[in-house]
Design an enzyme around this catalytic site. Structure first.
Site, PDB file in Angstrom:
ATOM      1  CB  CYS A 162      -1.448   6.647   8.092  1.00  0.00           C
ATOM      2  SG  CYS A 162      -3.023   6.599   7.117  1.00  0.00           S
ATOM      3  CB  CYS A 215      -1.523   7.703   4.382  1.00  0.00           C
ATOM      4  SG  CYS A 215      -2.903   8.414   5.353  1.00  0.00           S
ATOM      5  CG  ASP A 216       2.428   7.106   4.638  1.00  0.00           C
ATOM      6  OD1 ASP A 216       1.862   8.070   3.605  1.00  0.00           O
ATOM      7  OD2 ASP A 216       2.493   7.286   5.839  1.00  0.00           O
TER       8      ASP A 216
END
Lengths: 217, 317
Positions: B146, B149-150
């Protein structure tokens, strides 16, 4: 004013009026330090949220000068936000509750205002049985859609049992801490320092992780 | 920074519905909008996050009506609000088991049990793993699925993106806002991403492309330090030093809970006829979860509308 869109403000006023029955204190610790990435923005968000319901009150303290309050709430970094109801449940946000984490903030306020966590009854009972201190750190980024699930579950557990404290930590704002805990993917949940897991687990699996950590401890 | 929240999805005290949709991605939300407007009581069950995989996409540029593109989360949360406005119940519970043969059909979730006269399966897909050594070990220690997200954890770092389809290239372009250097690895001799994305990624600085290369292992000690790849033409193997690796090698259907309950293809996608009917009467499949040649928000939305209409007819609506 104006971080929230008008339609969203109306929606939240309506939702809050349905859920909030008890006073909710937002206890916020800020700093004028240049090191603080989003102190100003965090305060703006909280001020707007305070306006959404009469029973919500925002208390603002200075991390550097209000030492007694910092100590009372066990605040370690800034900006920090505590959501308190009839008592301090141990629900904290370190860093800005924006992006997806805004939903964690909103739902926490509704839970606290309602006076009970939105958990299954069997989970509440199992969480209540925990009789050792548990400290949960939930590392997140504001752009992570799965993170609020982890934050919310942890905060609900804190509400259900006073032995459990639970902190959301916005990883971008606390890079040293994120590095110390080797955070490269979020949500990362750290249980009492040594045990951790990644991802958004259902409440019963999250609880199992805590119980396993306590066995090891 | 945006302030994101969904219509608070509440536990539903209602147990009997006309229609139950499994999955709150674009296909499920669209189907729900159509069913609710047909005045059928409609429940959506969602395991994780409303919006599905589309919600994790930084920007969607090929969904018509948004000339500047639109954030995946923004698009799907609008769909979600639209569904809720028409009276759809969205409940965050995972479906554990189904009984499609009883009448009405029974859906067991992590919390409860619901019945529906008709069902639409719109559970979509999840990113596939590569299944090479080191992938499990370094998951969350450098390997991510992701980017939205990261990505911040890879500021000024060197990153490998595996897979040059639409997802890989699009997420790679997003990652490049953070990473110092990106090496793209593609198994096929050519990229499969849309041409417009290919042009855009090639115009970036500090990107490298290894086409016709296969990832053989992820390496490191405590955390990922490199990705081992093999040139499929020459057989030469070498290590790409990397702090992070993002895997976009295709999608697997979210159908594990339906094994043996409904006809699927070899990869586990649900087989439907052109009316989106599955092997079980009264059960439709819509969106990425079914056997199809294109998996896009636009196709999912079309599927959702069609499945809803045909289900409505079947229910005598």
């Amino acid at each position: 004013m104006g971080l929230l869109k008008e339609e969203d403000r109306k929606y939240l006023i309506d939702e809050f009026s349905k859920h909030i029955k008890n006073p909710v204190k937002i206890i916020h610790f800020t700093s004028e330090s240049n090191e603080c990435m989003y102190c100003k923005e965090t305060m703006e968000i909280l001020k707007e949220v305070e306006e959404l319901h009469d029973l919500i009150t925002l208390y603002i303290y200075n991390f550097d000068t209000d030492k007694d309050m910092v100590e009372k709430y066990g605040i370690e970094m800034f900006p920090a936000t505590v959501i308190e109801g009839e008592k301090d449940y141990g629900i904290k946000f370190y860093g800005i509750p924006a992006g997806y984490e805004f939903s964690s903030l909103i739902e926490d306020i509704m839970d606290v205002g309602e006076g009970k966590p939105d958990l299954k009854e069997e989970t509440v009972n199992a969480v209540k049985d925990i009789n050792k201190p548990v400290h949960l750190k939930i590392f997140v980024t504001p752009s992570c859609p799965y993170c609020p699930i982890a934050v919310r579950t942890a905060h609900k557990f804190a509400m259900a049992n006073e032995n459990i404290k639970s902190d959301m930590i916005e990883a971008n704002e606390f890079p040293e801490l994120s590095q110390r805990y080797n955070v490269y993917a979020v949500p990362r949940v750290v249980i009492n320092e040594d045990r951790y897991f990644e991802g958004a687990l259902p409440e019963n699996q999250f609880l199992n992780e805590i119980l396993e950590a306590l066995k090891e401890g | 920074m945006e302030l994101i929240f969904g219509p608070s999805t509440q536990k539903s005290s209602k147990r009997e519905y006309d229609a139950i949709i499994i999955g709150a991605g674009p296909a499920g939300l669209t189907a729900a909008i159509y069913l609710a407007r047909a005045k059928l009581s409609t429940l959506i069950l969602e395991k994780l996050v409303p919006g599905g995989l589309a919600a994790t996409t930084d920007k969607i540029e090929n969904y018509p009506g948004f000339p500047e593109g639109i954030g995946g989360e923004e698009l799907t949360s609008r769909m979600e609000k639209q569904a809720v406005n028409f009276g759809v119940d969205i409940v965050l519970e995972e479906v554990l088991d189904v009984d499609f043969l009883s009448n009405p059909k029974v859906i067991k979730t992590s919390d409860s049990e619901y019945t529906g006269r008709g069902i639409i399966i719109a559970t979509g897909t999840s990113p596939k793993s590569l299944n090479v050594p080191g992938e499990q070990k370094f998951r969350g220690k450098g390997i991510s699925y992701c980017a939205t997200c990261d990505a911040p954890f890879f500021q000024d770092k060197e990153v490998v993106v595996i897979g040059c389809g639409n997802s890989g290239i699009q997420e790679g372009i997003y990652l490049k806002k953070f990473a110092k250097k990106i090496t793209f690895v593609e198994f096929l001799p050519h990229m499969t991403a849309e041409k417009v994305l290919q042009e855009r990624v090639r115009a970036l600085d500090n990107v490298e492309f290894l086409l016709n290369h296969q990832v053989t292992a992820f390496e490191g000690e405590e955390k990922l330090t490199g990705v081992r790849v093999k040139n499929r033409e020459t057989g030469e193997e070498f290590l790409i030093p990397a702090d992070g690796a993002f895997v976009y090698v295709g999608l697997k259907p979210n159908t594990d809970f339906l094994k043996g309950k409904i006809e699927m293809d070899n990869a586990g996608f649900i087989k439907t006829d052109e009316d989106l009917k599955t092997s079980i009467p009264g059960v439709f499949a819509a969106g990425d979860v079914r056997t199809t040649i294109l998996r896009q928000v636009a196709t999912a939305v079309g599927d959702g509308a069609l499945a809803a209409k045909l289900l409505e007819e079947e229910l005598g609506g």
